[in-house]
Structures are given as C-alpha cells and as structure tokens.
Design an enzyme around this catalytic site. Structure first.
Site, PDB file in Angstrom:
ATOM      1  N   SER A 245      -8.898 -32.659 -22.314  1.00  0.00           N
ATOM      2  CA  SER A 245      -9.728 -33.672 -21.651  1.00  0.00           C
ATOM      3  C   SER A 245     -11.169 -33.724 -22.142  1.00  0.00           C
ATOM      4  O   SER A 245     -11.802 -34.769 -22.093  1.00  0.00           O
ATOM      5  CB  SER A 245      -9.685 -33.476 -20.140  1.00  0.00           C
ATOM      6  OG  SER A 245     -10.027 -32.143 -19.796  1.00  0.00           O
TER       7      SER A 245
ATOM      8  N   GLU B 165     -21.950 -41.015  -7.241  1.00  0.00           N
ATOM      9  CA  GLU B 165     -22.424 -39.663  -6.976  1.00  0.00           C
ATOM     10  C   GLU B 165     -21.999 -38.795  -8.155  1.00  0.00           C
ATOM     11  O   GLU B 165     -21.126 -39.166  -8.944  1.00  0.00           O
ATOM     12  CB  GLU B 165     -21.806 -39.113  -5.688  1.00  0.00           C
ATOM     13  CG  GLU B 165     -20.400 -38.566  -5.835  1.00  0.00           C
ATOM     14  CD  GLU B 165     -19.356 -39.633  -6.157  1.00  0.00           C
ATOM     15  OE1 GLU B 165     -19.567 -40.809  -5.803  1.00  0.00           O
ATOM     16  OE2 GLU B 165     -18.333 -39.267  -6.762  1.00  0.00           O
TER      17      GLU B 165
ATOM     18  N   LYS C 128     -13.918 -39.095 -19.401  1.00  0.00           N
ATOM     19  CA  LYS C 128     -14.514 -39.858 -18.294  1.00  0.00           C
ATOM     20  C   LYS C 128     -15.042 -41.228 -18.726  1.00  0.00           C
ATOM     21  O   LYS C 128     -15.074 -42.157 -17.937  1.00  0.00           O
ATOM     22  CB  LYS C 128     -15.635 -39.055 -17.634  1.00  0.00           C
ATOM     23  CG  LYS C 128     -15.088 -37.935 -16.737  1.00  0.00           C
ATOM     24  CD  LYS C 128     -16.160 -37.380 -15.825  1.00  0.00           C
ATOM     25  CE  LYS C 128     -15.581 -36.384 -14.842  1.00  0.00           C
ATOM     26  NZ  LYS C 128     -15.157 -35.129 -15.494  1.00  0.00           N
TER      27      LYS C 128
HETATM   28  C1  LIG Z   1     -14.306 -34.158 -14.949  1.00  0.00           C
HETATM   29  C2  LIG Z   1     -13.444 -33.465 -15.886  1.00  0.00           C
HETATM   30  C3  LIG Z   1     -12.115 -33.095 -15.548  1.00  0.00           C
HETATM   31  C4  LIG Z   1     -11.542 -33.291 -14.182  1.00  0.00           C
HETATM   32  O1  LIG Z   1     -11.403 -34.603 -13.748  1.00  0.00           O
HETATM   33  P1  LIG Z   1      -9.993 -35.347 -13.636  1.00  0.00           P
HETATM   34  O2  LIG Z   1     -10.316 -36.563 -12.865  1.00  0.00           O
HETATM   35  O3  LIG Z   1      -9.039 -34.435 -12.929  1.00  0.00           O
HETATM   36  O4  LIG Z   1      -9.539 -35.635 -15.014  1.00  0.00           O
HETATM   37  C5  LIG Z   1     -11.327 -32.509 -16.520  1.00  0.00           C
HETATM   38  N1  LIG Z   1     -11.801 -32.258 -17.763  1.00  0.00           N
HETATM   39  C6  LIG Z   1     -13.070 -32.581 -18.115  1.00  0.00           C
HETATM   40  C7  LIG Z   1     -13.509 -32.269 -19.490  1.00  0.00           C
HETATM   41  C8  LIG Z   1     -13.929 -33.187 -17.197  1.00  0.00           C
HETATM   42  O5  LIG Z   1     -15.183 -33.502 -17.556  1.00  0.00           O
END
Ligand SMILES: *Cc1c(COP(=O)(O)O)cnc(C)c1O
Length: 405
Positions: free
Chosen positions: A388, A123, A101
C-alpha cells in the site's frame, strides 16, 4: 461465481443497496442536516462520476500526475528464501505521495470540482490522509481545511509541514484527548455549517453512505490494474491476494478486482502487542457490531459501548473499526481476515528491504508478513501482496524504536 447465495458476477453493481447497506452493515447514521449533504454527494456521484467526461479526466490525471499504472514486481529473492511459492507485490508505494491514498483523494477532489465546491474538508490522525488530500486540493486549486488534534500535530511535524507547504489550512483541535476522534467530530461539525461550498473527503472506506462505496470505487483501479497485469505477466491469476486492513481502502481496492475469481482473499489486521483490548486494532477479529462515525460495522468497544482505545505499530491501521463492506465480506465467507503482530511486521519490514530493495510502509509490512507466512503454509502457487505504501515516512520511528537490523 456464487458464495453463500451472493452472486459475485454482479456484486459490485448490487452492493451496497441504494441506502448504502452491505447486508446490515453501512448506512448513513447522521443528523438530518448532514443527511442532506450526503444525499447531494450521492446524487452527484451517480451522475457525475459515471459520466465518460469525468472518467476520462480521472484516467488522464492518474496517468499524467499520479504515475499510474503502478507496476507489479515479482519478489524473486523473497520467494526463493521461503520455498516454492512465488510472491508478487502491487507497487502502490510508487504512487505519487507514496501510497494508495491519492487514488481516492484525486477522485473526491475532482468530484468536488465538478460539483462547483470551493473547499475540501477532512480530519487526519497521523497526517497521511491530510497530505494526500492537500496534494489533490493543490492540483485542482481548491481550498483545503484539515482538522488535526494538537497531540497529533506535535507528533507528526513533517506531515504538518507538508500540508502547509501544499497550501492547506491545518486546523488545530484542542478539546478532549486532542487526537483523531476529536478531529473527526470537529471536522464533521465544520462541514455541517459549510457544506454548501465544501465537500467532506473521508480517508478510507468508512463513514456514512456514499463514502464506503465511493472510496472503494476510486480505489478499484488497484484491483483492475493488478488483475490485468498479473494475467499478462504469468498467464494465470494469483492463487491468493493479501492486503492490510485499517479502515480498509487499499484492501477493498485490491479485493474488488478478484471477488468473482477463484482466488483466495486475505485481509490482514494489526494484532499489535497482543489480543488484550487496547493492545491491538483487530476490529474484525475481536469486535462486535455497532454504530460509530455515521455507519454500522464491526468495532472494538470499551465497557460503555464507546469506541475503544486501539494500538498498532502502524499509525495508519489504528482505527477501532473497519469499513462495512469488510464486515459483510467476512460474514459472507468470501474474504478471510487474520492478524499479524508488531514483531512479525518489523521482521518483514527488514526482510523485504534487504532482499528486494523495497522499504515498505509499516502498514504494508503487515501484508508482507502475512504473505510470507502463507507462502510457507501453501507450499506452492502464487501470492499477490498489495504494497500500500512506502516506508520513508516511518524511518525515524523505526531507527529510534528498533535500530537497524
Ligand atoms: C493509511 C494507510 C493504510 C491504511 O488505510 P486503509 O484504508 O486500510 O488502506 C495502509 N497503508 C498505508 C501505506 C497507509 O498510508
């Protein structure tokens, strides 16, 4: 490369169109007042963000503050356990603050600074976007207002504390169900009044134009790095790329690097407890076209056509829609979307931790579970999974709900 008459050689330049549409999806369905604010951001994006000064400053920040490039790890023991397919992970969990993020938050906050804004507004639901934005705001010396429902404030005390430590102002939203939806409405309302001095920072490839495009472009660093790294590690491209899809930002960042390559691309949605409405958040699989939060996409609706209640074991994936570009790439047949349920996710969470020494975020464990399934199906070749984020934030929940396996 052409798929269904879409030329992927020039795709990223041509999509979205100037009004923010990917085919029929996207756009900016907002009040005239907000439209003015969105147009100002769009214009600034095309002048500022495409300037060499902005790009080189963002590159320096990515290197010196965020810890980029993040590596790719070959998951050797997991691969051996599953057969002959080689699995790899792009380590977005090693980004500062522990997830992808920050990639778009740093871009959005740098844009705010170049535009002369004093404040960033957003938000947050589970608090991950709030923490990433509060981090970016602290780095650039910007004020930061994060709108959050009182129910979520109670549930997410550690993230609320992090935001406050980072200097953000957490604004409690008490009306309605006092969760994410009300927080979005309250944040947009505040922004409509304050947009001269502030900028709204959306947490995924969602919302009105230019956000789906801008967030994708800021996240594309993931796919650009990964493609180069994979080629230099193996001399080839992966046969398949996999990422989880909530709003769709980590996946769009990864996918954008491979759209024009002979690589199969898979987006993984959360099936939660099962296919009944309310038990999952698999909007691309079970949803229909509609408009919410200022954009047209595929979404899960209740009997009144309003956004349906959704559920996932991963709080970052429980959103009743996905970014318009995902809807477009699904219809175009370029990206395949499939689902993974809670149980498969938790199994993958423990397997990756035990075999590789990497505790994934529960969101990312959806992609790992799908990669594991795909490896068995493919029998040979290579799969690149976008990891992610890291799982530290999920520890208490996992231990309470599942114990230690
Ligand atoms: C917020 C988040 C997501 C989901 O958000 P996307 O916009 O779909 O990438 C996925 N993995 C993690 C670790 C997150 O914090």
């Amino acid at each position: 490369m052409k798929v269904n008459n879409i030329d992927f050689d020039t795709y990223l330049k041509n999509y979205p169109d100037k009004d923010g549409f990917f085919g029929s999806y996207g756009g900016a369905y907002v009040s005239d007042e907000l439209k003015k604010a969105m147009d100002e951001i769009t214009e600034a994006y095309f002048t500022i963000c495409k300037s060499s000064k902005f790009i080189s400053e963002l590159r320096r920040i990515r290197r010196e503050f965020q810890g980029r490039p993040t590596p790719i790890s070959h998951l050797e023991r997991l691969s051996a356990k599953l057969g002959n397919v080689q699995l790899y992970a792009k380590r977005e969990d090693l980004n500062h603050t522990g997830a992808h993020k920050l990639n778009h938050c740093m871009g959005e906050a740098l844009l705010a600074k170049y535009m002369g804004k004093k404040k960033v507004i957003a938000e947050t639901g589970a608090g991950q976007h709030g923490v990433a934005l509060a981090t970016a705001a602290a780095y650039f010396g910007l004020e930061c207002d994060i709108y959050m429902g009182s129910v979520d404030i109670k549930k997410q005390a550690p993230n609320v504390a992090r935001m406050k430590i980072l200097g953000a102002n957490v604004v409690e939203v008490t009306h309605g169900l006092a969760t994410l939806k009300e927080a979005v409405d309250a944040a947009f309302e505040a922004y409509t009044k304050e947009y001269k001095d502030s900028i709204y920072c959306i947490g995924s490839v969602l919302g009105p134009h230019p956000f789906p495009m801008m967030v994708r472009d800021f996240q594309s660093v993931v796919g650009i790095e990964a493609r180069e790294q994979f080629l230099s590690m193996t001399g080839e491209l992966p046969d398949a790329v996999v990422a989880c899809v909530g709003g769709g930002s980590n996946s769009m960042g990864m996918f954008s690097g491979f759209l024009n390559d002979p690589v199969e691309i898979y987006g993984v949605e959360p099936l939660g407890r099962g296919p009944k409405l309310g038990d999952h958040a698999a909007s691309l699989k079970y949803g229909t076209e509609g408009i919410m939060h200022g954009f047209n996409s595929i979404m899960l609706k209740d009997e009144n056509g309003e956004p349906a209640p959704v559920y996932s074991v991963a709080s970052g994936l429980d959103y009743p829609s996905s970014g318009p570009e995902h809807a477009f790439l699904r219809d175009a047949g370029r990206v395949k979307y499939d689902v993974i349920d809670d149980e498969e996710t938790i199994e993958a969470f423990f397997t990756l931790s035990r075999l590789e020494g990497i505790i994934p975020a529960i969101e990312s464990a959806h992609a790992v579970a799908y990669g594991m399934k795909l490896a068995k199906e493919m029998g040979r070749g290579s799969i690149l999974i976008n990891l992610s984020g890291r799982g530290d934030k999920d520890m208490d929940y996992i231990i309470e709900k599942y114990g230690i396996r």
